[in-house]
Design a protein around this motif. Structure first.
Motif, PDB file in Angstrom:
ATOM      1  N   VAL A 127       9.175  -9.788 -61.787  1.00  0.00           N
ATOM      2  CA  VAL A 127      10.541 -10.307 -61.837  1.00  0.00           C
ATOM      3  C   VAL A 127      11.289  -9.618 -62.974  1.00  0.00           C
ATOM      4  O   VAL A 127      10.711  -9.323 -64.026  1.00  0.00           O
ATOM      5  CB  VAL A 127      10.539 -11.848 -62.005  1.00  0.00           C
ATOM      6  CG1 VAL A 127       9.876 -12.279 -63.294  1.00  0.00           C
ATOM      7  CG2 VAL A 127      11.931 -12.433 -61.877  1.00  0.00           C
ATOM      8  N   SER A 128      12.571  -9.377 -62.767  1.00  0.00           N
ATOM      9  CA  SER A 128      13.403  -8.802 -63.820  1.00  0.00           C
ATOM     10  C   SER A 128      13.463  -9.770 -64.993  1.00  0.00           C
ATOM     11  O   SER A 128      13.667 -10.974 -64.805  1.00  0.00           O
ATOM     12  CB  SER A 128      14.818  -8.540 -63.299  1.00  0.00           C
ATOM     13  OG  SER A 128      15.686  -8.243 -64.377  1.00  0.00           O
ATOM     14  N   ALA A 129      13.326  -9.255 -66.199  1.00  0.00           N
ATOM     15  CA  ALA A 129      13.390 -10.097 -67.394  1.00  0.00           C
ATOM     16  C   ALA A 129      14.761 -10.743 -67.550  1.00  0.00           C
ATOM     17  O   ALA A 129      14.899 -11.741 -68.263  1.00  0.00           O
ATOM     18  CB  ALA A 129      13.047  -9.272 -68.638  1.00  0.00           C
ATOM     19  N   GLU A 130      15.776 -10.208 -66.876  1.00  0.00           N
ATOM     20  CA  GLU A 130      17.112 -10.793 -66.954  1.00  0.00           C
ATOM     21  C   GLU A 130      17.358 -11.847 -65.878  1.00  0.00           C
ATOM     22  O   GLU A 130      18.391 -12.506 -65.885  1.00  0.00           O
ATOM     23  CB  GLU A 130      18.158  -9.675 -66.885  1.00  0.00           C
ATOM     24  CG  GLU A 130      18.048  -8.761 -68.098  1.00  0.00           C
ATOM     25  CD  GLU A 130      19.261  -7.890 -68.305  1.00  0.00           C
ATOM     26  OE1 GLU A 130      20.326  -8.153 -67.723  1.00  0.00           O
ATOM     27  OE2 GLU A 130      19.125  -6.929 -69.068  1.00  0.00           O
ATOM     28  N   ASN A 131      16.415 -12.038 -64.986  1.00  0.00           N
ATOM     29  CA  ASN A 131      16.551 -13.048 -63.936  1.00  0.00           C
ATOM     30  C   ASN A 131      16.001 -14.376 -64.474  1.00  0.00           C
ATOM     31  O   ASN A 131      14.942 -14.853 -64.072  1.00  0.00           O
ATOM     32  CB  ASN A 131      15.821 -12.607 -62.664  1.00  0.00           C
ATOM     33  CG  ASN A 131      16.169 -13.449 -61.468  1.00  0.00           C
ATOM     34  OD1 ASN A 131      16.746 -14.525 -61.591  1.00  0.00           O
ATOM     35  ND2 ASN A 131      15.805 -12.968 -60.300  1.00  0.00           N
ATOM     36  N   THR A 132      16.743 -14.941 -65.408  1.00  0.00           N
ATOM     37  CA  THR A 132      16.265 -16.127 -66.129  1.00  0.00           C
ATOM     38  C   THR A 132      16.079 -17.338 -65.219  1.00  0.00           C
ATOM     39  O   THR A 132      15.183 -18.146 -65.456  1.00  0.00           O
ATOM     40  CB  THR A 132      17.207 -16.477 -67.294  1.00  0.00           C
ATOM     41  OG1 THR A 132      18.537 -16.638 -66.786  1.00  0.00           O
ATOM     42  CG2 THR A 132      17.188 -15.380 -68.354  1.00  0.00           C
ATOM     43  N   ARG A 133      16.908 -17.459 -64.185  1.00  0.00           N
ATOM     44  CA  ARG A 133      16.748 -18.595 -63.265  1.00  0.00           C
ATOM     45  C   ARG A 133      15.429 -18.499 -62.521  1.00  0.00           C
ATOM     46  O   ARG A 133      14.712 -19.498 -62.371  1.00  0.00           O
ATOM     47  CB  ARG A 133      17.915 -18.668 -62.283  1.00  0.00           C
ATOM     48  CG  ARG A 133      19.172 -19.176 -62.948  1.00  0.00           C
ATOM     49  CD  ARG A 133      20.389 -19.227 -62.085  1.00  0.00           C
ATOM     50  NE  ARG A 133      20.146 -19.421 -60.663  1.00  0.00           N
ATOM     51  CZ  ARG A 133      21.087 -19.419 -59.753  1.00  0.00           C
ATOM     52  NH1 ARG A 133      22.337 -19.241 -60.095  1.00  0.00           N
ATOM     53  NH2 ARG A 133      20.806 -19.590 -58.489  1.00  0.00           N
ATOM     54  N   ALA A 134      15.082 -17.314 -62.044  1.00  0.00           N
ATOM     55  CA  ALA A 134      13.813 -17.142 -61.332  1.00  0.00           C
ATOM     56  C   ALA A 134      12.637 -17.359 -62.281  1.00  0.00           C
ATOM     57  O   ALA A 134      11.665 -18.034 -61.927  1.00  0.00           O
ATOM     58  CB  ALA A 134      13.741 -15.757 -60.697  1.00  0.00           C
ATOM     59  N   ILE A 135      12.713 -16.817 -63.486  1.00  0.00           N
ATOM     60  CA  ILE A 135      11.628 -16.980 -64.459  1.00  0.00           C
ATOM     61  C   ILE A 135      11.415 -18.459 -64.762  1.00  0.00           C
ATOM     62  O   ILE A 135      10.279 -18.950 -64.792  1.00  0.00           O
ATOM     63  CB  ILE A 135      11.916 -16.180 -65.745  1.00  0.00           C
ATOM     64  CG1 ILE A 135      11.899 -14.684 -65.431  1.00  0.00           C
ATOM     65  CG2 ILE A 135      10.916 -16.528 -66.846  1.00  0.00           C
ATOM     66  CD1 ILE A 135      12.517 -13.818 -66.507  1.00  0.00           C
ATOM     67  N   GLU A 146       2.468 -12.551 -68.031  1.00  0.00           N
ATOM     68  CA  GLU A 146       1.229 -11.853 -68.377  1.00  0.00           C
ATOM     69  C   GLU A 146       1.483 -10.465 -68.949  1.00  0.00           C
ATOM     70  O   GLU A 146       0.583  -9.862 -69.506  1.00  0.00           O
ATOM     71  CB  GLU A 146       0.342 -11.740 -67.134  1.00  0.00           C
ATOM     72  CG  GLU A 146      -0.080 -13.093 -66.605  1.00  0.00           C
ATOM     73  CD  GLU A 146      -0.921 -13.024 -65.343  1.00  0.00           C
ATOM     74  OE1 GLU A 146      -1.799 -13.875 -65.204  1.00  0.00           O
ATOM     75  OE2 GLU A 146      -0.686 -12.124 -64.499  1.00  0.00           O
ATOM     76  N   GLY A 147       2.703  -9.988 -68.807  1.00  0.00           N
ATOM     77  CA  GLY A 147       3.005  -8.666 -69.335  1.00  0.00           C
ATOM     78  C   GLY A 147       4.464  -8.305 -69.139  1.00  0.00           C
ATOM     79  O   GLY A 147       5.196  -8.972 -68.410  1.00  0.00           O
ATOM     80  N   ARG A 148       4.890  -7.272 -69.848  1.00  0.00           N
ATOM     81  CA  ARG A 148       6.269  -6.792 -69.787  1.00  0.00           C
ATOM     82  C   ARG A 148       6.248  -5.279 -69.670  1.00  0.00           C
ATOM     83  O   ARG A 148       5.609  -4.590 -70.479  1.00  0.00           O
ATOM     84  CB  ARG A 148       7.022  -7.192 -71.053  1.00  0.00           C
ATOM     85  CG  ARG A 148       8.446  -6.639 -71.134  1.00  0.00           C
ATOM     86  CD  ARG A 148       9.123  -7.013 -72.458  1.00  0.00           C
ATOM     87  NE  ARG A 148       9.389  -8.420 -72.533  1.00  0.00           N
ATOM     88  CZ  ARG A 148      10.545  -9.009 -72.202  1.00  0.00           C
ATOM     89  NH1 ARG A 148      11.541  -8.276 -71.760  1.00  0.00           N
ATOM     90  NH2 ARG A 148      10.698 -10.307 -72.320  1.00  0.00           N
ATOM     91  N   LYS A 149       6.914  -4.782 -68.661  1.00  0.00           N
ATOM     92  CA  LYS A 149       7.114  -3.340 -68.519  1.00  0.00           C
ATOM     93  C   LYS A 149       8.517  -3.055 -69.031  1.00  0.00           C
ATOM     94  O   LYS A 149       9.507  -3.455 -68.420  1.00  0.00           O
ATOM     95  CB  LYS A 149       6.953  -2.915 -67.060  1.00  0.00           C
ATOM     96  CG  LYS A 149       6.986  -1.428 -66.856  1.00  0.00           C
ATOM     97  CD  LYS A 149       6.682  -1.086 -65.410  1.00  0.00           C
ATOM     98  CE  LYS A 149       6.691   0.419 -65.200  1.00  0.00           C
ATOM     99  NZ  LYS A 149       6.442   0.735 -63.785  1.00  0.00           N
ATOM    100  N   ARG A 150       8.584  -2.385 -70.162  1.00  0.00           N
ATOM    101  CA  ARG A 150       9.869  -2.145 -70.812  1.00  0.00           C
ATOM    102  C   ARG A 150      10.667  -1.068 -70.089  1.00  0.00           C
ATOM    103  O   ARG A 150      10.115  -0.101 -69.589  1.00  0.00           O
ATOM    104  CB  ARG A 150       9.646  -1.741 -72.264  1.00  0.00           C
ATOM    105  CG  ARG A 150       8.965  -2.844 -73.064  1.00  0.00           C
ATOM    106  CD  ARG A 150       8.632  -2.452 -74.482  1.00  0.00           C
ATOM    107  NE  ARG A 150       7.725  -1.301 -74.475  1.00  0.00           N
ATOM    108  CZ  ARG A 150       7.728  -0.354 -75.406  1.00  0.00           C
ATOM    109  NH1 ARG A 150       8.562  -0.394 -76.417  1.00  0.00           N
ATOM    110  NH2 ARG A 150       6.875   0.631 -75.329  1.00  0.00           N
ATOM    111  N   ARG A 151      12.008  -1.304 -70.031  1.00  0.00           N
ATOM    112  CA  ARG A 151      12.930  -0.345 -69.419  1.00  0.00           C
ATOM    113  C   ARG A 151      12.418   0.131 -68.062  1.00  0.00           C
ATOM    114  O   ARG A 151      12.406   1.322 -67.765  1.00  0.00           O
ATOM    115  CB  ARG A 151      13.177   0.812 -70.363  1.00  0.00           C
ATOM    116  CG  ARG A 151      13.892   0.385 -71.635  1.00  0.00           C
ATOM    117  CD  ARG A 151      14.118   1.496 -72.592  1.00  0.00           C
ATOM    118  NE  ARG A 151      14.902   2.568 -71.953  1.00  0.00           N
ATOM    119  CZ  ARG A 151      15.491   3.544 -72.587  1.00  0.00           C
ATOM    120  NH1 ARG A 151      15.415   3.609 -73.895  1.00  0.00           N
ATOM    121  NH2 ARG A 151      16.167   4.462 -71.948  1.00  0.00           N
TER     122      ARG A 151
END
Length: 177
Positions: A127-135, A146-151
């Motif tokens: 999920v996109s880190a900016e999709n706060t509603r979905a998160i 579990e992880g973040r893929k930057r940019r």
């Protein structure tokens, strides 16, 4: 075909392809759906969408129970079905249906089905880190970051990170007994 309080989740049909193409041609949907470029997709893109639907372990067309109106699709793709029983979840819906609890209802049913009927031990998603509603929704349902893929994704003139989230069967069962 399965039903929830307000939804019918049924198998894909060829007449769903126009709706699936419309979803992939809506910039609001595509930017939250994947890292694909936001470009108009031609009618022959339906061939790819049909193959995508047919290659899912389980895939549902989501419709309104009362009217039969198409609202979106969701799927589970078992990435390691035999050894690790791991799968990837995906969902997309027309924006008119966002923020009304339909995504939660479809997601909850699909993940529950994946654990109980398919015997999976974990379900993952991106999920996109900016999709706060979905998160927020995924976290309420029991998923953890579990992880973040930057940019990872170029969207509307800026970079967005992508989050990897997952839930284990026992975590799901504890929250949704």
């Amino acid at each position: 075909m399965f039903t929830t309080d307000r939804l019918v989740l049924r198998a894909f049909r060829d007449d769903d392809l126009d709706h699936l193409l419309a979803l992939r041609n809506d910039p609001r949907v595509v930017t939250s759906l994947s890292a694909e470029p936001v470009v108009p997709r031609p009618p022959n893109y339906k061939i790819f969408l049909k193959e995508l639907a047919e290659n899912s372990t389980i895939g549902f067309t989501i419709t309104i129970k009362e009217t039969g109106q198409f609202m979106g699709q969701c799927s589970i793709k078992a990435t390691e079905p035999q050894k690790n029983r791991d799968a990837l979840f995906g969902i997309s819906m027309y924006p008119d249906f966002w923020g009304k609890g339909y995504g939660r209802e479809a997601t909850k049913f699909t993940i529950d089905y994946a654990f109980k009927a398919l015997g999976l031990q974990r379900v993952s998603l991106m999920v996109s880190a900016e999709n706060t509603r979905a998160i927020s929704l995924y976290e309420k349902l029991g998923f953890s970051v579990e992880g973040r893929k930057r940019r990872a994704n170029w969207v509307n003139g800026h970079w967005e990170d992508t989050l990897s989230m997952g839930v284990l069967q026992e975590e799901w069962a504890a929250l949704h007994a």
